[in-house]
Design a protein around this motif. Structure first.
Motif, PDB file in Angstrom:
ATOM      1  N   MET A   1       0.846  -1.198   0.000  1.00 48.55           N
ATOM      2  CA  MET A   1       0.000   0.000   0.000  1.00 48.55           C
ATOM      3  C   MET A   1       0.883   1.250   0.000  1.00 48.55           C
ATOM      4  N   ALA A   2       0.561   2.185  -0.860  1.00 51.83           N
ATOM      5  CA  ALA A   2       1.365   3.400  -0.988  1.00 51.83           C
ATOM      6  C   ALA A   2       1.198   4.300   0.230  1.00 51.83           C
ATOM      7  N   ASP A   3       2.274   5.001   0.587  1.00 50.83           N
ATOM      8  CA  ASP A   3       2.232   5.980   1.664  1.00 50.83           C
ATOM      9  C   ASP A   3       1.830   7.323   1.056  1.00 50.83           C
ATOM     10  N   LEU A   4       0.631   7.782   1.372  1.00 47.79           N
ATOM     11  CA  LEU A   4       0.117   9.030   0.814  1.00 47.79           C
ATOM     12  C   LEU A   4       0.324  10.224   1.730  1.00 47.79           C
ATOM     13  N   ASN A   5       0.923  10.012   2.900  1.00 50.35           N
ATOM     14  CA  ASN A   5       1.143  11.113   3.829  1.00 50.35           C
ATOM     15  C   ASN A   5       2.052  12.172   3.191  1.00 50.35           C
ATOM     16  N   GLY A   6       1.595  13.422   3.251  1.00 49.55           N
ATOM     17  CA  GLY A   6       2.373  14.522   2.693  1.00 49.55           C
ATOM     18  C   GLY A   6       2.272  14.667   1.189  1.00 49.55           C
ATOM     19  N   LYS A   7       1.347  13.941   0.561  1.00 51.92           N
ATOM     20  CA  LYS A   7       1.220  13.982  -0.902  1.00 51.92           C
ATOM     21  C   LYS A   7      -0.221  14.309  -1.292  1.00 51.92           C
ATOM     22  N   PHE A   8      -0.382  15.086  -2.349  1.00 52.24           N
ATOM     23  CA  PHE A   8      -1.709  15.273  -2.927  1.00 52.24           C
ATOM     24  C   PHE A   8      -2.196  13.940  -3.488  1.00 52.24           C
ATOM     25  N   PHE A   9      -3.431  13.588  -3.187  1.00 47.23           N
ATOM     26  CA  PHE A   9      -3.937  12.317  -3.703  1.00 47.23           C
ATOM     27  C   PHE A   9      -5.409  12.357  -4.074  1.00 47.23           C
ATOM     28  N   TRP A  10      -6.134  13.434  -3.777  1.00 46.43           N
ATOM     29  CA  TRP A  10      -7.557  13.543  -4.092  1.00 46.43           C
ATOM     30  C   TRP A  10      -7.853  14.992  -4.435  1.00 46.43           C
ATOM     31  N   TYR A  11      -8.703  15.202  -5.429  1.00 48.09           N
ATOM     32  CA  TYR A  11      -8.930  16.539  -5.963  1.00 48.09           C
ATOM     33  C   TYR A  11     -10.436  16.783  -6.038  1.00 48.09           C
ATOM     34  N   GLU A  12     -10.858  17.998  -5.686  1.00 48.50           N
ATOM     35  CA  GLU A  12     -12.286  18.244  -5.513  1.00 48.50           C
ATOM     36  C   GLU A  12     -12.681  19.569  -6.140  1.00 48.50           C
ATOM     37  N   LEU A  13     -13.737  19.512  -6.938  1.00 48.79           N
ATOM     38  CA  LEU A  13     -14.292  20.714  -7.551  1.00 48.79           C
ATOM     39  C   LEU A  13     -15.538  21.144  -6.801  1.00 48.79           C
ATOM     40  N   MET A  14     -15.511  22.354  -6.275  1.00 50.79           N
ATOM     41  CA  MET A  14     -16.699  23.000  -5.731  1.00 50.79           C
ATOM     42  C   MET A  14     -17.260  23.874  -6.840  1.00 50.79           C
ATOM     43  N   THR A  15     -18.533  23.665  -7.194  1.00 54.53           N
ATOM     44  CA  THR A  15     -19.060  24.344  -8.370  1.00 54.53           C
ATOM     45  C   THR A  15     -20.512  24.756  -8.182  1.00 54.53           C
ATOM     46  N   SER A  16     -20.922  25.731  -8.963  1.00 55.13           N
ATOM     47  CA  SER A  16     -22.302  26.202  -8.940  1.00 55.13           C
ATOM     48  C   SER A  16     -23.222  25.333  -9.784  1.00 55.13           C
ATOM     49  N   ASP A  17     -22.654  24.434 -10.600  1.00 56.52           N
ATOM     50  CA  ASP A  17     -23.463  23.594 -11.491  1.00 56.52           C
ATOM     51  C   ASP A  17     -22.799  22.230 -11.637  1.00 56.52           C
ATOM     52  N   PRO A  18     -23.014  21.305 -10.688  1.00 56.75           N
ATOM     53  CA  PRO A  18     -22.360  19.996 -10.752  1.00 56.75           C
ATOM     54  C   PRO A  18     -22.639  19.242 -12.044  1.00 56.75           C
ATOM     55  N   GLN A  19     -23.892  19.204 -12.489  1.00 54.41           N
ATOM     56  CA  GLN A  19     -24.202  18.444 -13.697  1.00 54.41           C
ATOM     57  C   GLN A  19     -23.531  19.053 -14.921  1.00 54.41           C
ATOM     58  N   GLY A  20     -23.525  20.378 -15.001  1.00 50.89           N
ATOM     59  CA  GLY A  20     -22.840  21.038 -16.106  1.00 50.89           C
ATOM     60  C   GLY A  20     -21.346  20.773 -16.086  1.00 50.89           C
ATOM     61  N   ALA A  21     -20.748  20.811 -14.887  1.00 52.24           N
ATOM     62  CA  ALA A  21     -19.320  20.562 -14.759  1.00 52.24           C
ATOM     63  C   ALA A  21     -18.976  19.121 -15.116  1.00 52.24           C
ATOM     64  N   LEU A  22     -19.800  18.169 -14.682  1.00 52.71           N
ATOM     65  CA  LEU A  22     -19.547  16.764 -14.997  1.00 52.71           C
ATOM     66  C   LEU A  22     -19.593  16.532 -16.507  1.00 52.71           C
ATOM     67  N   ALA A  23     -20.555  17.148 -17.184  1.00 52.38           N
ATOM     68  CA  ALA A  23     -20.639  17.005 -18.636  1.00 52.38           C
ATOM     69  C   ALA A  23     -19.423  17.625 -19.317  1.00 52.38           C
ATOM     70  N   PHE A  24     -19.012  18.805 -18.857  1.00 54.03           N
ATOM     71  CA  PHE A  24     -17.865  19.504 -19.441  1.00 54.03           C
ATOM     72  C   PHE A  24     -16.584  18.689 -19.287  1.00 54.03           C
ATOM     73  N   TYR A  25     -16.256  18.292 -18.067  1.00 59.19           N
ATOM     74  CA  TYR A  25     -15.006  17.565 -17.842  1.00 59.19           C
ATOM     75  C   TYR A  25     -15.056  16.149 -18.414  1.00 59.19           C
ATOM     76  N   GLY A  26     -16.251  15.559 -18.449  1.00 60.34           N
ATOM     77  CA  GLY A  26     -16.380  14.262 -19.088  1.00 60.34           C
ATOM     78  C   GLY A  26     -15.981  14.327 -20.548  1.00 60.34           C
ATOM     79  N   ASP A  27     -16.343  15.410 -21.219  1.00 59.44           N
ATOM     80  CA  ASP A  27     -15.990  15.598 -22.623  1.00 59.44           C
ATOM     81  C   ASP A  27     -14.529  15.999 -22.783  1.00 59.44           C
TER      82      ASP A  27
END
Length: 267
Positions: A1-27
């Motif tokens: 198992m990888a040691d993730l301490n001190g490393k970026f490993f998860w990324y999160e978008l806070m947005t005003s339009d989740p469905q629109g953002a999902l369609a955009f980034y999906g494309d």
């Protein structure tokens, strides 16, 4: 198992339009997505996946968040073995606790931090003892580069290298823009080990922030999809050391992001 301490490993978008953002980034990036926990709430948390599995999430900015001034943005989580202890340690080193450690039911414990220059990142310790494995380098749809537009270059560089154990690579002179310091979250010092860079915040960027580069195939085709999907290309495609090409952009809701990929021989 990888040691993730001190490393970026998860990324999160806070947005005003989740469905629109999902369609955009999906494309644009090619992500697939699914609601976390089966989507039994009005505004579910959507887990997004690249070629090597889950890499982040998309969630709505609530009216209360909007009233406090939150606008669409990308944030990154750094692994922590003890969120409470790390938050206190980082605050003593010049960071700032923006949201005190608390539990996310069924997920883990997190805190929201600012570095000395004012850029935001999160700490997270997951509940699962198995953790998660990082994606292979330059896996499609995953983060291939992390870039800090620093509000206090010297202090921030010392903060991340001193507190998280990141190593320094080459420092590139960018003339009037200052120095671009390559850094590695994995401890190596050669160019192939580098996972990001720290530079003084350009005047065009309104606030200090972390910018995440998502891996795509053909950079020109991806840039075209950004514009066609209602986003805005701010810079690029531009060639970078190592033979890759980058684009910096905003999505239709205004969150800043970046892409990294190759250019086809016909371009």
């Amino acid at each position: 198992m990888a040691d993730l301490n001190g490393k970026f490993f998860w990324y999160e978008l806070m947005t005003s339009d989740p469905q629109g953002a999902l369609a955009f980034y999906g494309d644009v990036v090619g992500w697939t997505s699914q609601p976390f926990g089966g989507g039994q709430v009005e505004e579910p948390y959507h887990v997004v996946s690249g070629s090597a599995g889950g890499m982040g999430g998309v969630m709505a900015i609530t009216p209360q968040m909007a009233e406090c001034g939150m606008r669409p943005w990308w944030g990154g989580y750094i692994g922590s073995a003890d969120v409470d202890a790390d938050a206190a340690r980082l605050e003593a080193a010049g960071g700032k606790v923006m949201r005190a450690p608390e539990d996310i039911p069924g997920v883990g414990r997190f805190a929201v931090m600012n570095d000395p220059g004012g850029a935001t990142f999160m700490l997270l310790k997951g509940n699962s003892p198995e953790g998660m494995e990082p994606a292979p380098p330059m896996a499609q749809g995953h983060v291939g580069w992390h870039e800090l537009y620093s509000g206090d270059f010297d202090r921030d560089l010392g903060f991340y290298t001193g507190q998280f154990g990141w190593s320094r690579g080459e420092a590139m002179d960018m003339g009037p823009m200052g120095s671009y310091q390559l850094v590695s979250q994995t401890g190596g010092t050669d160019f192939q080990s580098m996972t990001g860079g720290i530079m003084p915040r350009p005047k065009e960027v309104p606030v200090p922030l972390w910018l995440f580069y998502f891996v795509v195939g053909d950079i020109d085709a991806a840039a075209g999809r950004v514009s066609a999907g209602g986003g805005q290309v701010l810079n690029g495609p531009m060639e970078v050391p190592g033979g890759g090409w980058i684009v910096q952009a905003t999505d239709p809701q205004g969150a800043m992001f970046a892409l990294v990929g190759m250019r086809s021989a016909a371009a």
